[in-house]
Design a protein around this motif. Sequence first.
Motif, PDB file in Angstrom:
ATOM      1  N   PRO A 409       0.836  -1.249  -0.081  1.00 28.11           N
ATOM      2  CA  PRO A 409      -0.214   0.006  -0.091  1.00 28.11           C
ATOM      3  C   PRO A 409       0.953   1.224   0.013  1.00 28.11           C
ATOM      4  O   PRO A 409       0.490   2.242  -0.648  1.00 28.11           O
ATOM      5  N   THR A 410       2.129   1.048   0.684  1.00 30.03           N
ATOM      6  CA  THR A 410       2.915   2.196   0.580  1.00 30.03           C
ATOM      7  C   THR A 410       3.250   2.747  -0.635  1.00 30.03           C
ATOM      8  O   THR A 410       3.578   3.867  -1.133  1.00 30.03           O
ATOM      9  N   GLY A 411       4.080   1.676  -1.637  1.00 31.41           N
ATOM     10  CA  GLY A 411       4.423   1.865  -2.894  1.00 31.41           C
ATOM     11  C   GLY A 411       3.046   2.196  -3.591  1.00 31.41           C
ATOM     12  O   GLY A 411       3.501   3.112  -4.611  1.00 31.41           O
ATOM     13  N   ARG A 412       1.774   1.860  -3.404  1.00 32.84           N
ATOM     14  CA  ARG A 412       1.001   2.342  -4.370  1.00 32.84           C
ATOM     15  C   ARG A 412       0.473   3.946  -4.017  1.00 32.84           C
ATOM     16  O   ARG A 412       0.273   4.528  -4.968  1.00 32.84           O
ATOM     17  N   LYS A 413       0.608   4.332  -2.654  1.00 32.23           N
ATOM     18  CA  LYS A 413       0.464   5.781  -2.659  1.00 32.23           C
ATOM     19  C   LYS A 413       1.749   6.471  -3.178  1.00 32.23           C
ATOM     20  O   LYS A 413       1.477   7.777  -3.707  1.00 32.23           O
ATOM     21  N   VAL A 439       3.441  -8.287  -8.832  1.00 34.67           N
ATOM     22  CA  VAL A 439       2.644  -7.839  -9.790  1.00 34.67           C
ATOM     23  C   VAL A 439       1.254  -8.512  -9.496  1.00 34.67           C
ATOM     24  O   VAL A 439       0.259  -8.211 -10.275  1.00 34.67           O
ATOM     25  N   THR A 440       0.879  -9.432  -8.933  1.00 29.12           N
ATOM     26  CA  THR A 440      -0.286 -10.043  -8.671  1.00 29.12           C
ATOM     27  C   THR A 440      -0.767 -10.126  -7.217  1.00 29.12           C
ATOM     28  O   THR A 440      -1.847 -10.398  -7.058  1.00 29.12           O
ATOM     29  N   THR A 441      -0.148  -8.943  -6.436  1.00 27.89           N
ATOM     30  CA  THR A 441      -0.484  -8.734  -5.102  1.00 27.89           C
ATOM     31  C   THR A 441      -1.400  -7.447  -5.160  1.00 27.89           C
ATOM     32  O   THR A 441      -1.427  -6.466  -5.563  1.00 27.89           O
ATOM     33  N   ASP A 442      -2.571  -7.712  -4.315  1.00 26.49           N
ATOM     34  CA  ASP A 442      -3.517  -6.789  -4.145  1.00 26.49           C
ATOM     35  C   ASP A 442      -3.091  -5.520  -3.467  1.00 26.49           C
ATOM     36  O   ASP A 442      -2.177  -5.732  -2.416  1.00 26.49           O
ATOM     37  N   GLY A 443      -3.384  -4.463  -3.851  1.00 29.26           N
ATOM     38  CA  GLY A 443      -3.235  -3.109  -2.978  1.00 29.26           C
ATOM     39  C   GLY A 443      -1.739  -2.459  -3.126  1.00 29.26           C
ATOM     40  O   GLY A 443      -1.485  -1.503  -2.630  1.00 29.26           O
ATOM     41  N   GLY A 444      -1.075  -3.123  -4.261  1.00 35.19           N
ATOM     42  CA  GLY A 444       0.301  -2.571  -4.534  1.00 35.19           C
ATOM     43  C   GLY A 444       0.080  -1.610  -5.766  1.00 35.19           C
ATOM     44  O   GLY A 444      -1.098  -1.175  -6.152  1.00 35.19           O
TER      45      GLY A 444
END
Length: 909
Positions: A409-413, A439-444
């Motif tokens: 989630p941090t990487g997504r933000k 690459v298939t992890t939710d929330g990234g």
Amino acid sequence: MDKFSLDRDWKFYNGDFELPETKTHTECYMAAKAGGAIGAASPDFDKSDWETVNLPHDWAVYNEFEEKWGPSQGYKKRGKAWYSKRFRLDESDRDKQILIEFEGISSYATVYLNGSVIGRNFCGYNSFVVDATDMALYGDQVNDLVVFVDATQIEGWWYEGAGIYRHVNLYKKNKLHIAHWGVFVHPIRKTVDVWDAATDTTIENSSYENKNFRLKTYILDKEDNIVGKDEKEFSVAGGNKIEVNQSILTYSPLLWDIDAPNLYTMVSELYENDSLVDSQKNTFGFRTIAINKDNGFFLNGRHVPLYGTCNHQDHAGVGVAVPDSVNEYRIKLLKEMGSNAYRCAHGNPNPEILDYCDKYGILVMDENRNFNSSADGIKQVQDMVMRDRNHPSVVMYSLFNEEPLQGTPTGRKLAERLQCEIKKLDATRFLVGAMNTGVTTDGGACDILDMTGFNYITHTYDDFREKYPDMPMLGSENDSAFQTRGVYKTDHSKNIIDCYDSEAAPWGNTYRDGFKQVDTRPHIMGLFIWTGFDYRGEPTPFEWPSIGTQFGIMDTCGFKKDAFYLNKAFFTDEPMIHILPHWNFADGEEVRVMTHTNCSEAELFLNGKSLGKKNVDKYDMADWFVPFEKGTLKMVGYIDSKEVCSDEVSTANAAKKIIITPQNEFVYDSCDDAVIFNISVVDENGVSVPTADNLIKFTADGGEIIGVGNGDPNSHEADKAEERHLFNGLCQVIVKQSDGAENVTVTAASDGLESATATVKSVANENKKIFIPSVNEKYIAKWRQAVDLSETRPDPNVKIEDHDMNTWGIVSVGSGYDDKFKNVTGYGLYKTTVNINENDNFIVFRELTGNEVEVFVNGEQKFKGDCQWGRKVEINVSDVNGDADIVVIVNSTKADGNGGISKPVVITD
């Protein structure tokens, strides 16, 4: 806008200095003020014995290879260093904006001008600009530009070099001007034949009064015909900027394409009261780009698979301080291979690389170095986009590479934040992140950009496609296959690997398998092979004594490995065939012969006898096992049973003669241009000797040898030398042209071989650089001065109390008459302390002004005389060693007279 080069004649100190102790109140007080930098950043610091260097400059490449410095940076010491350039600006520049652009410094940098910090940069890859306007000096006064470089800061796990390794430019602009990187041309196709060359221009007013202006913008084709234009009038408040949006219609322009890279020039002219006050030219191209989840990448409506390479910056002999012509040489090699895409790994590239990608038709993935949303991180992204957004070659920005946070989630933000900042400045390019996990992890971050980049992990291609069927996919980093140029028997004990495409990193693929993984999945828009060229550092798959990688399709000199032809077979349709290996082996030895071709069949001949025709698998190719027999090995390629191409190799005898092959037909005069000379040897029949390892010695006339190399990933020979061993038959010397030389001539010699000479002509360059000369003198700039004039002659031995900052001011001298003497009479006193060393013989006052002037050194009167009309005074200080107290007393006896230290004060030998 006037642009100048600051590349020449810098003073350089490899190391750091301890700051002097500020023991007294006065020292602390003065150090805390604008212009009060202490130590090497001070204008008064003696830099006369520093080395003189030209830019671009990489000090690390000069260092020896030492195992203790570790594999990542190529076993080269980096450290800290100081640069200084002293120069003058014309008096006419006083009312202009002065900008200094650093195209790249490795790594962290602090920039000082005349004793004040004017900028800092915390990335070794982005270009940045500092505003020197307020601290600049003019006329006789000298500007002291100082850069401290901290290359102990590591941003990469590869050779990063050290120093001011790209160009430095100085810009002079009127107060009302077009902002730096302030023009953005983003053409929009309106109909089949009509384009809107939409242009956003930022106008900046660095004066403090409102300005009315007229912006005239027009487009020139390659023949300088105007093919579109627009004018607008606006006003801008003092100290502000405004963006002007223009719609410039153009009819049936030639498109920029990989096969026909047509370029246009946008000319922006800024008028105030009908006077031209600024102008800029920006190159751009008309083209459309699109991506599709099922069919990949489209250029101008045409499906184009991306056949790319990833590339670091360094080159043999010169490290990361790569001359422009060498970068062009590298781009041309990639184009020759059939590559149509270039990934800047892993940071914002040398800007000239993008110019060459524009010129030759190569699509670019422009990459951000630091995955960071701090103010500095945001600035790095902004600098990348602002600098590069007019290049038609740039089709995507990469926000990050293999970041551990990418699947969190941090990487997504972080990705969302950087994406937002980029889109504010340029919403016309695609955004990608180069991912090796998550690459298939939710929330990234995998599904929030325009496409997902895959670094290797080919085993996840299908899982990702199933989970995210609407997400475009790209091979952002592929293969990591190993080859040692000219080697056909792997020997791990010698850190060498054969060129049969037999080995790859555990995380990667061979070239053949890597291409197959993408080519058989049409929804993946292409691949970027790791790497186009070998590079220093990260010496995978070996470490010491290996000092460079073996990933490259070409070696560090740009010499082609067999992988060059293998990938050319994948990338191109024009019939081609390449035979490997060479044909120098022991009699009777069984040799694996392999073809790299895009033909459907190949036939092998030895001394005219067919050894059989074989079908060629598109991905696996074909091979034969042949007992060695001296002579000629020939391979013929067939399509539909018709012979369409051939290649051959012959057995070479002992080397007899050196061959020099210049890589340019000419070199630009007086522009610090460089030319590559490639060296090989042949036998008495003119056959190249592929196993030769002779030591070649070089001399250059009309130029300076700036680097040598041979592409050997295990060689510890010096990069800066006048000799080099051949490695498997090849080596290289790079020569920089000397101003005014009509030709650049290189001679190569070796014991037992016939020497060779090659000459390249010098030609004038219509875009010749204008270099700002350096002033290499020691200045005494900082003085204490009595705030008030006195009616009686002051005591030259007066002691300034340590706490007294009010009756004794801090001043800089040499910029003209002292206003204290305007319309008044009296005595003025100036006082300073300077360090005199054994090579200093004179203190020269370029001009002292006053009815009577006295100069004292350590209390002894050295001069007394009439200077009412201004007078040059030389003081002999050859008998002084160490700190010296200097006192100047100026007596003005006429109210309409002048007084002061009116021109600069220097120390000379």
